[in-house]
Design a protein around this motif. Sequence first.
Motif, PDB file in Angstrom:
ATOM      1  N   THR A   1       1.096  -1.527  -0.072  1.00 46.48           N
ATOM      2  CA  THR A   1      -0.024  -0.174   0.086  1.00 46.48           C
ATOM      3  C   THR A   1       0.420   1.623  -0.032  1.00 46.48           C
ATOM      4  O   THR A   1       0.538   2.347  -0.681  1.00 46.48           O
ATOM      5  N   THR A   2       2.132   1.119   0.844  1.00 46.86           N
ATOM      6  CA  THR A   2       2.826   2.206   0.892  1.00 46.86           C
ATOM      7  C   THR A   2       3.586   2.897  -0.683  1.00 46.86           C
ATOM      8  O   THR A   2       3.490   3.557  -0.999  1.00 46.86           O
TER       9      THR A   2
ATOM     10  N   GLY B   1       1.363   4.157  -2.674  1.00 46.82           N
ATOM     11  CA  GLY B   1       1.215   5.405  -2.914  1.00 46.82           C
ATOM     12  C   GLY B   1       2.447   6.061  -3.487  1.00 46.82           C
ATOM     13  O   GLY B   1       1.946   7.370  -3.297  1.00 46.82           O
TER      14      GLY B   1
ATOM     15  N   GLU C   1      -1.513   3.017 -10.302  1.00 45.14           N
ATOM     16  CA  GLU C   1      -1.784   4.111  -8.621  1.00 45.14           C
ATOM     17  C   GLU C   1      -2.902   3.601  -7.419  1.00 45.14           C
ATOM     18  O   GLU C   1      -3.747   2.359  -7.645  1.00 45.14           O
ATOM     19  N   LEU C   2      -2.289   4.063  -6.614  1.00 42.23           N
ATOM     20  CA  LEU C   2      -3.629   3.847  -5.380  1.00 42.23           C
ATOM     21  C   LEU C   2      -4.568   4.401  -5.386  1.00 42.23           C
ATOM     22  O   LEU C   2      -4.626   6.514  -5.412  1.00 42.23           O
TER      23      LEU C   2
END
Length: 491
Positions: free
Chosen positions: A79-80, A83, A92-93
Amino acid sequence: MDMGSHGVRAGERVGGRFELVEPIGKGGMAQVWRAVDAATGREVAVKFLRLDSEDLHQLDTDERLAELDMLRGRFRRETTLLGRLDHPGIPELFGHGAHQDTPYIAMRLVTGVTLHDFLKAHRPVPLSVAAAVAAQVADALACAHTHPVVHRDLKPQNIMISDDGIGTLIDFGIARPLLSGATRYTPHGSSLGSHGYQAPEQILGKDPTTLTDIYSFGCVCYQLFAGRAPFVLDGSKGMLEQHLYDEPLPLGMFAVGVPEVLDDLVLRMLSKDQERRPGVEEVLKVLEPFTPRPGDPEPRPRMRPDPTVPFRLADRARDPRPAVPAPSAPVVEEEWLDVRAVERLCEEVEREIHDGDPDGAVRRLSALAQRARREWGARRPLVRRVWELTADGLRVAGDCAAAARFYQGIADELIRGDGPGERADRAVLRLRTAECRLAFGEIEAAIEAVRDAGYVAAGLPAELAARVEQVRREVDVDVTERLFKGRPPRP
């Protein structure tokens, strides 16, 4: 209704925003659903961490809890990373959180085919098509390596050719940042990656570097240009043994018309010795002349999707990411750069560096560096100040690749002459460049820079020698720590 293995159902709304439509893929670690973003109306992919896999059920309670902690940690890290990575070739998140106690990630949905399926349908592919795919993936990989992040699982199944022909690097589930402080979610000595694409150091359980990805990408490029993998099971040797000890045959043994420079590039990417592998920027430079040009004809036979479209039809190629409003122009963005405004921005960057938290000001200054060089020339002291502050700020901020480019640019473009001052400047710049490249595992180059700086300092006046020695000692300490801990440092 469709129901995932962990209980989510079509029609449920995740995070109050993403309405699930149907499951579209499942692996050992995660399940992916097609969903609709209620906020925008576009289709997205929602990836759930699997908490019910067969492997987990076979573990005892303590082992299962430990494994779940590791999987949740990897999922948080993915997730990080999503981002942070900003590239049209990387999904992309859009959002993340937990749904019914199950972690999820919402990201751009890439519709198209995997490179694995693309090659099955079209092998052998024309040279320009292979180069178009390779160049797009290399560009996405360059974005990851800039941070620096190692993907660790590059293979045709983790590369998508979108319906628009855009090569997209997916599945950062086992990706790992190389910066100090990152948490390890793999027991030291264990092997991650996919058989047939693992670099020798991965097979041996050693810590990865960005050059580890280059080896895996070399396996992919071999398939693209030669029409087959560099190593195949032949009954006499196992796959891992071949990757550890055997040299791949030239691509020309299996495909006609592969240019010598591409043959050499791919074979160097597959070197057992990491230090002999090219960096991703060199890979891009070699691939570029072989990619299609605007106005080139469509490949024959036709292929859908067509990865040459972003090159041939540049006016039709589009960035798949949603449009973001452009930031307001900085104070210095006028017809000509304003000297006082640039000087004030330099002062702001100096304050950020002094506070140890360079951010917005250094980014604004880096955007102006090339423009300052063009408008004011290489001899103006303010240009040198802009470039040096940009390089120092990016280095402190952790953007190692960009900082290295600025340090190298100062040495190549802004320093003239060979007096004591210039020799000292070049030694310091080379040390700073090597310091930045250490983040990518390039220890040998740093050792060489430290050694050469010692020779330079020995021939300089005391004041200049002291300046070189100060930086030399800093880099030498960093090299020593990394050698002691292993390469690169274990978070």
